[in-house]
Design a protein around this motif. Structure first.
Motif, PDB file in Angstrom:
ATOM      1  N   THR A  28       0.837  -1.206   0.000  1.00  0.00           N
ATOM      2  CA  THR A  28       0.000   0.000   0.000  1.00  0.00           C
ATOM      3  C   THR A  28       0.872   1.256   0.000  1.00  0.00           C
ATOM      4  O   THR A  28       1.866   1.315   0.712  1.00  0.00           O
ATOM      5  N   ALA A  31       3.780   3.137  -5.689  1.00  0.00           N
ATOM      6  CA  ALA A  31       3.385   3.137  -7.096  1.00  0.00           C
ATOM      7  C   ALA A  31       4.031   1.950  -7.791  1.00  0.00           C
ATOM      8  O   ALA A  31       5.013   1.399  -7.295  1.00  0.00           O
ATOM      9  N   GLU A  33       4.799   0.153 -11.864  1.00  0.00           N
ATOM     10  CA  GLU A  33       4.641   0.075 -13.306  1.00  0.00           C
ATOM     11  C   GLU A  33       4.724  -1.366 -13.770  1.00  0.00           C
ATOM     12  O   GLU A  33       4.808  -1.634 -14.970  1.00  0.00           O
ATOM     13  N   ALA A  52      -8.286  -4.595 -23.531  1.00  0.00           N
ATOM     14  CA  ALA A  52      -9.027  -3.344 -23.741  1.00  0.00           C
ATOM     15  C   ALA A  52     -10.248  -3.274 -22.830  1.00  0.00           C
ATOM     16  O   ALA A  52     -10.540  -2.237 -22.235  1.00  0.00           O
ATOM     17  N   ALA A  56     -10.671  -0.576 -19.667  1.00  0.00           N
ATOM     18  CA  ALA A  56     -11.785   0.374 -19.623  1.00  0.00           C
ATOM     19  C   ALA A  56     -12.579   0.228 -18.334  1.00  0.00           C
ATOM     20  O   ALA A  56     -13.152   1.188 -17.831  1.00  0.00           O
ATOM     21  N   ALA A  57     -12.606  -0.993 -17.778  1.00  0.00           N
ATOM     22  CA  ALA A  57     -13.408  -1.226 -16.573  1.00  0.00           C
ATOM     23  C   ALA A  57     -12.703  -0.738 -15.313  1.00  0.00           C
ATOM     24  O   ALA A  57     -13.336  -0.522 -14.282  1.00  0.00           O
ATOM     25  N   SER A  59     -10.346   1.732 -12.725  1.00  0.00           N
ATOM     26  CA  SER A  59     -10.273   3.151 -12.389  1.00  0.00           C
ATOM     27  C   SER A  59      -9.128   3.822 -13.132  1.00  0.00           C
ATOM     28  O   SER A  59      -8.150   3.161 -13.486  1.00  0.00           O
ATOM     29  N   PRO A  60      -9.239   5.142 -13.326  1.00  0.00           N
ATOM     30  CA  PRO A  60      -8.142   5.866 -13.959  1.00  0.00           C
ATOM     31  C   PRO A  60      -6.868   5.645 -13.140  1.00  0.00           C
ATOM     32  O   PRO A  60      -6.907   5.648 -11.906  1.00  0.00           O
ATOM     33  N   HIS A  85      12.406   1.930  -7.515  1.00  0.00           N
ATOM     34  CA  HIS A  85      12.939   3.284  -7.655  1.00  0.00           C
ATOM     35  C   HIS A  85      12.403   4.070  -6.455  1.00  0.00           C
ATOM     36  O   HIS A  85      11.203   4.126  -6.238  1.00  0.00           O
ATOM     37  N   GLU A  87      12.451   7.685  -4.345  1.00  0.00           N
ATOM     38  CA  GLU A  87      12.836   9.096  -4.243  1.00  0.00           C
ATOM     39  C   GLU A  87      12.751   9.530  -2.790  1.00  0.00           C
ATOM     40  O   GLU A  87      11.725   9.291  -2.135  1.00  0.00           O
ATOM     41  N   PRO A 140      15.384  13.317 -12.746  1.00  0.00           N
ATOM     42  CA  PRO A 140      14.459  13.466 -13.866  1.00  0.00           C
ATOM     43  C   PRO A 140      14.632  14.725 -14.714  1.00  0.00           C
ATOM     44  O   PRO A 140      15.144  14.670 -15.819  1.00  0.00           O
ATOM     45  N   ARG A 184       8.969   8.424  -1.875  1.00  0.00           N
ATOM     46  CA  ARG A 184       8.060   7.999  -2.945  1.00  0.00           C
ATOM     47  C   ARG A 184       8.672   6.790  -3.641  1.00  0.00           C
ATOM     48  O   ARG A 184       9.774   6.869  -4.188  1.00  0.00           O
ATOM     49  N   THR A 186       8.425   3.542  -6.330  1.00  0.00           N
ATOM     50  CA  THR A 186       7.790   2.983  -7.524  1.00  0.00           C
ATOM     51  C   THR A 186       8.461   1.662  -7.885  1.00  0.00           C
ATOM     52  O   THR A 186       9.695   1.571  -7.904  1.00  0.00           O
ATOM     53  N   LEU A 188       9.549  -0.651 -10.693  1.00  0.00           N
ATOM     54  CA  LEU A 188       9.768  -0.488 -12.128  1.00  0.00           C
ATOM     55  C   LEU A 188       9.628  -1.795 -12.886  1.00  0.00           C
ATOM     56  O   LEU A 188       9.220  -1.809 -14.035  1.00  0.00           O
TER      57      LEU A 188
ATOM     58  N   PRO B   8      -5.128  10.276  -8.604  1.00  0.00           N
ATOM     59  CA  PRO B   8      -5.923   9.534  -9.569  1.00  0.00           C
ATOM     60  C   PRO B   8      -6.229  10.345 -10.828  1.00  0.00           C
ATOM     61  O   PRO B   8      -6.494   9.798 -11.872  1.00  0.00           O
ATOM     62  N   PRO B 656     -16.687  -1.248 -20.881  1.00  0.00           N
ATOM     63  CA  PRO B 656     -17.580  -0.303 -20.200  1.00  0.00           C
ATOM     64  C   PRO B 656     -17.086   1.133 -20.304  1.00  0.00           C
ATOM     65  O   PRO B 656     -15.878   1.379 -20.347  1.00  0.00           O
TER      66      PRO B 656
END
Lengths: 215, 658
Positions: A28, A31, A33, A52, A56-57, A59-60, A85, A87, A140, A184, A186, A188, B8, B656
């Motif tokens: 938890t 991040a 990838e 696909a 789409a189903a 969350s962003p 990674h 930071e 970066p 932070r 992530t 990789l 998000p 969806p």
């Protein structure tokens, strides 16, 4: 799965569960990838259509990058190491480098963490295959406003698992490194290890290819 | 390579996210503060005229599934010029960090400060959320007392069942809405919109006056309460012209015209209910005398079987939930419950969708329903609520089920594959004796015996769950004295001994109960008046949070705060709780009109004491409770005679769109 109308298979029994298993999920607040999961289906589907539909189903911010048909063998067995990674805002690169040198020099670094079985003490050193401080030029986008040290880690999958926060605890143990703000983190990459210590995409075996990612 | 931000979506204007995000790794279950749920809406702040922050004043895991908030959230966000976001109580670990780092109470949708909104609506299912409201107001940097607020502060509106007596929080809220919220929020939005369009004439005071003039929004500051020398209320009267003497509840008629939630929120974090919930009817006239919900939500208004079917189809398709909850105060009482359950079971056969009826009356559950609910192999929990252990006490509370009914029903459940049922009772009811409570043990013993005989198996269990009775406003028991916690605790102890007196049967019976102490405090808050506000504030100042959670609730803190503040008014904790009221006493909520005729309530209270039962007006003639004529409403029930048609199975994957 249900929103995408995936013909998911269910376990037998009084309360059937969908056949989904996550291999070495990131902790938890971290991040990633490179997360992998395996699902069991009742009927064949076209992998790209599944990708696909699931993408789409979700969350962003949760993106499904690729779907392959499993070539047999457990996904979990192919997760041998993870590339992280980290930071560390407001930490000076030289301070971090000194702490990392002390960590690398040690044979064993005992750290403590609360696990489901209670508080456990274990070695955070042996599982670390490489631990590198990135020099400021590698940061970066030019010089950051506040100093921010960056660490890259490759850690072998062991039990109990050694997570990035355990390595950071290890740096505290050996060098009193106390990041003033939350690091932070992530992930990789994760996957199987080559003899040279490189991480191989765990889905390569299913694709029949052999691309090396990460290091 | 740089680590992507975990935001998000792109940070909204006035978002506190950049300051909140670094705190999240340090708290438990940080995902509850992140938002981004399926069904969540983030609108452009500047394009909205009226902005609502909606709060359920408990933890996210409890608050997110709340139907009331989800419905209002959707109704408001459907308006083009209106924006609604949600906020929940933050746990003390995050509260402390927010105070240290100056992060205000925020919405989970776009992480905006609550103080920036026009209206801050808080939904109270229970009075135990009052201290969490004070935390939110304080974290939002809104003045704690309504009297100290300025035009820069949102108007704080309380709703939900507890708003039928908002007097204990009258100092902290600006307004309260009684009854159904769907149309009320639209009316409030229209008033705010118009007032803003006119350039906000007269400031906050004028806006509150316009709300009060609707006669369905209660603005406590426009009413003065006078007290008698003995502490009782003398009268409650408006202190402004144009403000009504009584404020009336709202009733939404024709539930088919309000098919919400259409796009239910699907949380990323774990919550207490993960299901698509559809209200199949609102209101209940069974007339259980302890039940505030049944009294204040009259009359019964059914949603038709066809609307329910359509809502379930669209709700499941949107959400991906695999459980459907058919909600109401007594779901098996819907005039077409049989066709509804069999139709849905047929439509979703072989799909792992399960149905549940959270409130099922003993006498309305039957073998057909049992089979439909267990058709696809998954049996959700079954709970029956006889409420009272003895026939006598069930007459007092007007819960007309017999022991034979209960045993027959539970045996039906066992014979249809359930291995476990839960039986719910109350302790501390008016006129209750030790013997009434001890009969619960006999009942549980007989249930197990009959179940074993019917199934030929020892592998059946029941759980006896006991809740403390709390007399509520707008019920026939609003005059009743509460029992002392020591007496309740004693009865719970002897009941446990009685259950275990037969070791073989006792082993098959689980026993869950709550101590008497929290109920006494709930009683103080539910029947309190404005003077109780000082107790709530003192408790909050002393650290009171999450009072609905036994691990956070401190009885001592409440007793001490009551002892420190109430004597100044010549009253005390007992005066509010264990004292019986007489017929002529002015009750703190008498100026708030739930439609129930006070004389009828008094008569029902007298009937209760003489163990006289009252029928249900759906099936017997009207008994003049007063609601329909005073609210200009009517019973809306089926049957419509319609059936649910089979669904056409959809082949292949779906992509969806949110």
């Amino acid at each position: 799965m249900r929103r995408a109308a995936v013909p998911i298979a269910f376990s037998q029994g009084f309360t059937p569960h969908p056949k989904i298993s996550y291999a070495s999920a990131a902790p938890t607040g971290v991040a990633s990838e490179a997360e992998y999961l395996e699902i069991g289906l009742q009927a064949p589907v076209e992998p790209e259509a599944l990708r696909a539909a699931l993408d789409a189903a979700l969350s962003p911010g949760l993106d499904v990058l690729e779907v392959v048909i499993a070539d047999g063998g457990s996904l979990a067995d192919r997760i041998e190491a993870s590339h992280w990674h980290i930071e560390l805002p407001e930490v000076d690169t030289e301070t971090l480098r000194a702490a990392v040198d002390a960590f690398t020099a040690a044979d064993e670094v005992l750290v403590e963490r609360m696990t489901k079985q209670g508080r456990r003490t274990f070695d955070a050193r042996a599982a670390v295959m490489s631990i590198d401080v990135l020099s400021p030029t590698q940061t970066p986008s030019g010089a950051p406003a506040v100093p921010c040290a960056i660490l890259e880690l490759v850690v072998r999958q062991v039990t109990p698992s050694v997570r990035p926060d355990d390595v950071l605890s290890g740096l505290r143990v050996v060098a009193d490194l106390e990041p003033p703000v939350s690091p932070r983190v992530t992930r990789l990459a994760q996957g199987t290890l080559t003899a040279q210590g490189a991480i191989v995409d765990p889905l390569d075996a299913d694709r029949g290819g052999a691309a090396i990612v990460g290091h | 390579m740089s680590a992507p931000s975990t935001t998000p979506r792109a940070a909204a204007t006035n978002s506190v996210w950049p300051r909140l995000e670094p705190l999240l790794p340090q708290v438990s279950k940080p995902i509850q503060y992140v938002g981004g749920e399926l069904g969540a809406v983030v609108k452009d702040w500047d394009a909205a005229t009226v902005r609502w922050a909606l709060m359920y004043p408990d933890a996210y895991e409890v608050g997110l599934p709340n139907q009331g908030v989800q419905i209002l959230y959707e109704v408001l966000n459907e308006l083009p010029d209106t924006l609604a976001e949600r906020t929940y109580a933050v746990w003390p670990d995050l509260e402390n960090l927010m105070r240290t780092h100056g992060v205000p109470q925020f919405t989970v949708d776009a992480h905006r400060p609550v103080r920036d909104f026009d209206v801050f609506g808080i939904s109270f299912s229970t009075e135990l959320g009052y201290t969490n409201m004070l935390t939110a107001i304080d974290l939002a940097s809104i003045p704690m007392l309504a009297a100290d607020r300025t035009d820069a502060d949102p108007v704080i509106v309380a709703g939900g069942h507890a708003a039928f007596n908002p007097e204990p929080i009258a100092d902290f809220i600006d307004a309260a809405v009684l009854g159904d919220g769907e149309e009320a929020v639209l009316e409030i939005t229209a008033i705010v919109r118009e007032w803003k369009a006119e350039g906000s004439p007269g400031g906050r005071d004028e806006l509150l006056l316009r709300l009060a003039r609707t006669e369905s929004v209660y603005v406590p500051r426009f009413y003065d309460v006078d007290y008698l020398p003995d502490g009782r209320i003398q009268r409650v009267v408006p202190n402004r012209a144009d403000v009504p003497f009584r404020v009336h509840k709202r009733t939404t008629m024709d539930l088919d015209a309000w098919p919400y939630p259409k796009k239910p929120l699907v949380p990323l974090a774990e919550t207490v209910h993960e299901r698509y919930a559809v209200e199949i009817f609102r209101g209940c006239t069974r007339g259980c005398r302890f039940c505030q919900a049944g009294m204040i939500t009259r009359p019964v208004r059914e949603r038709s079987i066809t609307t329910v079917g359509q809502m379930v189809r669209e709700g499941l398709e949107f959400s991906g939930f695999s459980e459907v909850g058919l909600l109401s105060l007594s779901s098996a009482d819907h005039s077409e419950i049989g066709d509804m359950c069999s139709g849905l079971a047929e439509q979703y056969a072989g799909t792992n969708v399960s149905l549940s009826l959270p409130s099922t009356r003993v006498d309305a559950f039957n073998i057909d329903l049992a089979q439909e609910l267990s058709r696809n192999g998954r049996r959700t929990g079954l709970t029956f609520a006889p409420e009272g252990g003895s026939e006598r006490i069930r007459k007092v509370i007007n819960k007309m089920v017999s022991k034979e009914d209960l045993i027959r029903t539970v045996v039906t459940a066992y014979s249809n594959g359930w291995r476990q049922v839960k039986l719910y009772f109350m302790c501390g009811l008016p006129t209750e004796t030790d013997e009434d409570v001890l009969e619960i043990a006999d009942m549980a013993h007989e249930v197990i015996k009959a179940g074993r005989a019917a199934t030929g198996s020892k592998d059946i269990r029941c759980t006896v769950s006991i809740g403390g009775f709390v007399p509520k406003p707008h019920t026939p028991f609003q005059w009743a004295a509460m029992e002392r916690p020591e007496v309740i605790d004693h009865r719970l102890k002897i009941l446990k001994q009685a259950i275990n007196s037969d070791r073989s049967l006792g082993r098959a019976i689980g026993y869950r109960y709550h101590d008497g102490e929290p109920s006494l405090i709930e009683g103080l808050l539910s029947r309190g008046d404005r003077r109780v506000g000082s107790v709530i504030r003192k408790v909050w100042e002393n650290g009171g949070r999450f009072d609905g959670w036994s691990e956070h609730f401190s009885y001592q803190r409440w007793v001490q705060a009551a002892a420190e503040t109430l004597p100044a008014f010549g009253v005390d904790l007992d005066w509010y709780t264990t004292r019986q009221r007489d017929e002529l006493e002015v009750l703190p909520w008498d100026h708030l009109d739930s439609g129930l005729d006070k004389d009828w309530l008094w008569q029902d209270w007298q009937d209760s004491l003489s163990e006289f039962e009252q029928d249900d007006c759906r099936w017997t003639p009207c008994f003049d409770c007063g609601v329909c004529p005073s609210m200009d409403t009517e019973i809306q029930i089926g049957p419509t005679g319609k059936k649910l048609l089979p669904l056409t199975p959809i082949k292949g994957l779906k992509t969806p769109t949110p």
